[in-house]
Design an enzyme around this catalytic site. Structure first.
Site, short mmCIF file in Angstrom:
data_model
loop_
_atom_site.label_atom_id
_atom_site.label_comp_id
_atom_site.label_asym_id
_atom_site.label_seq_id
_atom_site.Cartn_x
_atom_site.Cartn_y
_atom_site.Cartn_z
NE ARG A 182 41.53 44.50 52.23
CZ ARG A 182 42.95 44.50 52.13
NH1 ARG A 182 43.53 45.16 51.28
NH2 ARG A 182 43.64 43.50 52.84
CE1 TYR A 240 22.63 62.30 55.82
CE2 TYR A 240 24.90 61.77 55.41
CZ TYR A 240 23.68 61.49 56.10
OH TYR A 240 23.58 60.55 56.72
C1 LIG Z 1 22.69 63.02 50.08
C2 LIG Z 1 23.31 61.95 50.91
N1 LIG Z 1 24.58 61.75 50.70
C3 LIG Z 1 24.97 60.58 51.57
C4 LIG Z 1 24.46 59.93 52.68
C5 LIG Z 1 24.97 58.95 53.38
O1 LIG Z 1 24.74 57.52 52.63
P1 LIG Z 1 24.78 56.19 53.64
O2 LIG Z 1 23.92 56.29 54.58
O3 LIG Z 1 24.72 55.10 52.68
O4 LIG Z 1 26.30 56.23 54.22
C6 LIG Z 1 23.13 60.25 52.74
C7 LIG Z 1 22.19 59.47 53.61
O5 LIG Z 1 21.02 60.01 54.09
C8 LIG Z 1 22.36 61.36 51.91
O6 LIG Z 1 20.88 61.65 51.93
#
Ligand SMILES: Cc1ncc(COP(=O)(O)O)c(C=O)c1O
Length: 399
Positions: free
Chosen positions: A47, A99
């Protein structure tokens, strides 16, 4: 060295015991301790650190031009680690257009834990400056944004953050280090969902934060990673590392295909708006041209309503008709995907309900355009007068 060479060689050395040219996957959870209590090879427990993860982190440091990297079990775990490294009572600035998962995390998880936030339009630098408070510790940037591809001037926002003693983190998942030098532009942290373009094949979940300063904040972030333990498995690290080897060449083809698809859609009479920073009509085009080496493989577009159907109904019909674009969430893989974001994000979504997001893959662009052409073809033919009406509803081609 150029990024193509870095992508092939970073985090890779000939295995000293076997001569293997490609690195093995180290699955051991524990490592031998010497008689004096030390760990002669630098590893004690999986870890905390392990050789496969370290190889991936070294590759990411080299790709981003940073000094340290921390990898996680998902993009969200990487994002969460940054917010967890803050303290109760701190204030963060996030973009209005962000996002969905990141916005939800800040509002619904960290809000109740006492993290204050303001959501601003990051393309308005005066608004960013006005939102700064004495307790602002972090300005979060996402560019191009998901799903409207809004552009943020990283250098300008980082300068505002630093002038007020705050840090700047940028979600660089969409541009990748191939198209955007996030740290060189001034951000303190470049964040990735490695699930997307870095892994590149839609078969591994992961996340990463890369920094150019090993500050006290970074030490706290490593505490979150190593003690919290939301770390990627050695196999996931290995798959991500394998994806990185071809990143520069995949990104070139993603960009080339997306550009062609964007131009096709911009000329289509049933498409009201195309959001792609490579189009000169896009409001963020100048910033994109300044801070990115190309415009990426992601775009979104809004489907016009017609006499019988709303824009949302037509968008859903298009998504249901494509044969090469798979209707699915996520992005950055070799295969093209189409998604109606509004229905994924739920009723509180601010995404236009007639918007479809495309992750343009590595198929031949003629086939992708042909697929969209047949999906957009409809028995309902718009008269010129109708089209003029719809143009009144939606600004045409770019927003
Ligand atoms: C711009 C962006 N950041 C973060 C994420 C999250 O990633 P994860 O699905 O690997 O947790 C996404 C998922 O679509 C994304 O488009």
């Amino acid at each position: 060295m150029k990024i193509e060479t870095i992508a092939v060689h970073a985090g890779r050395e000939i295995d000293p015991t076997t001569g293997a040219v490609m690195p093995p996957i180290h699955l051991s959870t524990t490592f031998q301790r010497a008689a004096d209590g030390s760990y002669p090879n630098g590893y004690s427990y999986i870890r905390g650190d392990n050789p496969t993860r370290r190889a991936l982190e070294e590759a990411l440091i080299a790709l981003e031009g940073g000094v340290a990297a921390a990898t996680f079990g998902s993009g969200m775990a990487a994002i969460m680690a940054i917010f967890q490294a803050l303290r109760t009572g701190d204030h963060v600035i996030i973009p209005e257009e962000i996002y969905f998962g990141t916005g939800k995390l800040v509002r619904e998880l960290f809000g109740p834990w006492g993290l204050e936030h303001s959501a601003v339009d990051m393309s308005n630098l005066a608004a960013v400056e006005a939102a700064m408070q004495p307790n602002t510790r972090l300005v979060w940037v996402e560019t191009p944004s998901n799903p409207l591809l809004k552009m943020t001037d990283i250098a300008a926002v980082a300068e505002i953050a630093h002038a007020a003693g705050a840090l700047c983190a940028c979600d660089s998942t969409w541009p990748t280090p191939m198209l955007q030098r996030t740290l060189a532009l001034g951000a303190d942290f470049s964040v990735h969902a490695t699930t997307k373009y870095l892994g590149g094949h839609s078969d591994v979940l992961g996340g990463a934060v890369i920094t150019n300063t090993e500050s006290d904040f970074w030490t706290r972030l490593l505490l979150v990673q190593r003690t919290g333990g939301a770390v990627p498995s050695p196999f996931d690290c290995w798959l991500t590392l394998r994806g990185i080897r071809t990143l520069p060449y995949r990104m070139r083809a993603h960009c080339e295909n997306a550009r062609k698809v964007a131009h096709f859609l911009a000329d289509h009479p049933k498409v009201c708006v195309v959001h792609y920073p490579g189009l000169e009509s896009h409001p963020g085009h100048a910033i994109a041209a300044k801070q990115m080496s190309d415009f990426g493989g992601m775009l979104s577009f809004q489907v016009c309503p017609d006499k019988l159907h709303s824009g949302m109904e037509n968008a859903l019909r298009v998504a249901n008709r494509t044969k090469i674009f798979t209707q699915a969430t996520s992005l950055g893989g070799v295969e093209s995907l189409i998604e109606h974001r509004y229905s994924v994000e739920g009723q509180n979504s601010k995404t236009p309900d007639n918007l479809l997001r495309l992750s343009v893959g590595l198929e031949h662009p003629d086939d992708l355009i042909g697929d969209l052409e047949q999906a957009l073809a409809s028995e309902i033919v718009l008269s010129n007068a109708d089209q003029a009406d719809f143009r009144g509803f939606y600004p045409r081609k770019s927003a």
